[in-house]
Design an enzyme around this catalytic site. Sequence first.
Site, PDB file in Angstrom:
ATOM      1  N   GLU A  85       0.799  -1.224   0.000  1.00  0.00           N
ATOM      2  CA  GLU A  85       0.000   0.000   0.000  1.00  0.00           C
ATOM      3  C   GLU A  85       0.838   1.283   0.000  1.00  0.00           C
ATOM      4  OE1 GLU A  85      -3.216   0.336  -0.348  1.00  0.00           O
ATOM      5  OE2 GLU A  85      -3.634  -1.822  -0.367  1.00  0.00           O
ATOM      6  N   SER A 464     -43.680 -37.191  31.983  1.00  0.00           N
ATOM      7  CA  SER A 464     -43.316 -37.812  33.264  1.00  0.00           C
ATOM      8  C   SER A 464     -42.204 -37.087  34.001  1.00  0.00           C
ATOM      9  CB  SER A 464     -42.906 -39.267  33.030  1.00  0.00           C
ATOM     10  OG  SER A 464     -44.000 -40.016  32.539  1.00  0.00           O
TER      11      SER A 464
END
Length: 773
Positions: A85, A464
């Site tokens: 860059e 249950s």
Amino acid sequence: MFQPSLRRAAIALAVIAATLVALPTPASTFDLPPLDRIVNYQPKLPLQVFTADGVEIAQFGTERREYLPLARTPKLLQQAVLAVEDARFREHSGVDPKGMARALVAAITGGRKQGASTITQQLVRTMLLTREFSAERKVKEIWLALKLEDEISKDRILEIYLNEIFLGQRAYGFAAASQIYFGKPLDKLSLAETAMLAGLPQNPYYANPVANLDRATQRQRVVLERMRATEVINDKQLAAARAEKLVIRPPGLRSVHAAHVAEMARAVVVERFGTEAYSSGLRVTTSLRAADQRAAHAAVQRGVLAFDRRGPWRGPEDLETLPAGGGTELERAAAEALKDHRDDETLRVGIVLAASTKALQVQLASGERVSVQGEGLRWAQRGLDPKAKAPLKIARGAVVRVVSTGKTKDRKSDVWAISQWPEAEAALVAMDPKTGRVRALVGGFDFARQPFNHVTQGWRQPGSALKPLLYSAALEARVMPATLVDDLPFRAANGWSPGNSNGEYAGPITLRQALARSSNLASVRVLQHTGTQPAREWTGRFGLDTARQPDDLTLALGTGSVTPLQMAQAYATLANGGWRVAPVVVEKITDAQGKLLFEAPPPAALTEDNRSVPARNAFVVGSLLNEVTRTGTAARAQAALKRPDIYGKTGTTNDAVDAWFAGYQPTLATAVWMGYDKPRSLGGGESGGRLALPIWIDFMGSALKGTPVAAPPAAPEGLVREGDEWLYAEWREGGWVSEISDAHGVQYKTNIGNEIGKAFSSFGAWLRGESRP
């Protein structure tokens, strides 16, 4: 019309000319924005959610960012970014005339397009200007870059750039991008991975490795060449980096899967602090433990997939057209075809490159190629039949799911099996019985497909699994573990006639046996004796919503509504000896500087003043639940975990619509549920013991590693032993229910002794024609 190269050259010349003219001009002429936003940089930090032991589980906000000071940013990444860059970053004063000249020459000669903007210019453009290209904007950019370098240091500029730049997939800054694309911190990246990240600023939207791996790879090669040209790396390193096969992390993957908890935390924070929470860097610490959450997520996924494999193969997800032949063109086409299909860490998405009855060659979204054969294909054989038709047929171009089932004998590669997205859902929640802190919570199989939180929002029938709470109520109505209860056909006055799940009847059995066998008929008679209204109210002591429990005998079969979180809370009450503790998920919230904004109150002291269930009651119910996991419907629990300190109860509703297991070891209470979002039967022969219990065992096996086996609890005051059973002391002489029977009502034991009680039981059996006097 200009040729493209001449057009670029003309624009570049115009910019340079405008710049040269503008440089002597006062900055105020251009109406320049202030530099405060950069000079006094305050990054937008997302809302982060963590486990209690510091592992991140989620980020919320438009920008995913993890701010990393330059001193902690790997030198290799800094060098890679500068090489591609702005190689002269340390030499120029914000604008690089040499770079601009190179870009102009490249534009005129038709060479490779080069960026003329320095990192300082890029930072100014990103944070202060628009992206629209114009000579005026370029002049402003240059002016601001020169001013900025007078205001702050080079290191500060580079640090802000590395943390602020957009890098695709909502990632801002290289630390966030590293986690998103590779699933690891910057200091763990290889040279090849570092170079790929360094190449992202140029085209983060369309050349990131998730959106387009080919473009990202091409850009990576440019970075590597620039790193070699600037002598950051040597030829050997360059060759190795080029040859490295990168594994891109599928979008959304996390080391800890806790999306439902993250959403719970997000809702709490936004309600308290508003939408600013998404950018102010708030940190939420939850009560989860990373290892427990990983184990819970894995257990739920394994359990649901195991159930799904018992059903039929439903066919591929889609069918794509692939080019003939192979090579790079096929690999590229396969990757393109999978772009719109979400990958998953467990259920990996792939496209079939070649199919036969003996093997499938599959390319995964990551680019990896795997083979599925043998046992891994057995489930989908119907789709491999040459005569198979859509939607079952598996052929070249079919989009399928595969799962890793282990490693090959040489441990070098995975063994793969065909799979599919399951239709059933499951949920698991585990909490500390003494503090209420939730240690693991899985609200469903996959949050992205179904964000509904079954743990907190899924009101389902407990079946249950409710019976222990009803038996707890019965203990206060003088029904003891040795009480005989008829396990025989029952018909209510309104004609209701329930049955046992196995269709069998055992005659008179003790309360202990009734729970171990999960006898519906015995439970109905126990509830009939206790009374539905007192029993409903008693369930409230465990944290259940009494208004959602029916005021009739169907309550005995668990036909009310509960959530898995309520069931975990109920069983935690039994685990801790009788105290109802409030579940806690969000422990604390801090701001970006670590200032405490909220903290959950410490757990209440467990004293007699706030007891919910009598100590002896919780102890006796615990002894019944231990029997269930030792000899009853959940005997697999103690056997599999090889621990006697396991307590719990299965639950299966009518037609196996809901499957449950809730239970505990004294340090951890856990509830598991499985079912369909739109209630329907899970199938004949399915039950809580077959579906939910294996998930519970799988999780608890991991969560209890290193936890010593708890010694049997000491009996609280008020209990005595009567033979082999526990009995409330005051009823040893005063009377307890020795038998519950339709034939001759309720018989009370008196101080005459056990023999009379036994005689009543025998006489009752004779009256019913079950035995001879």
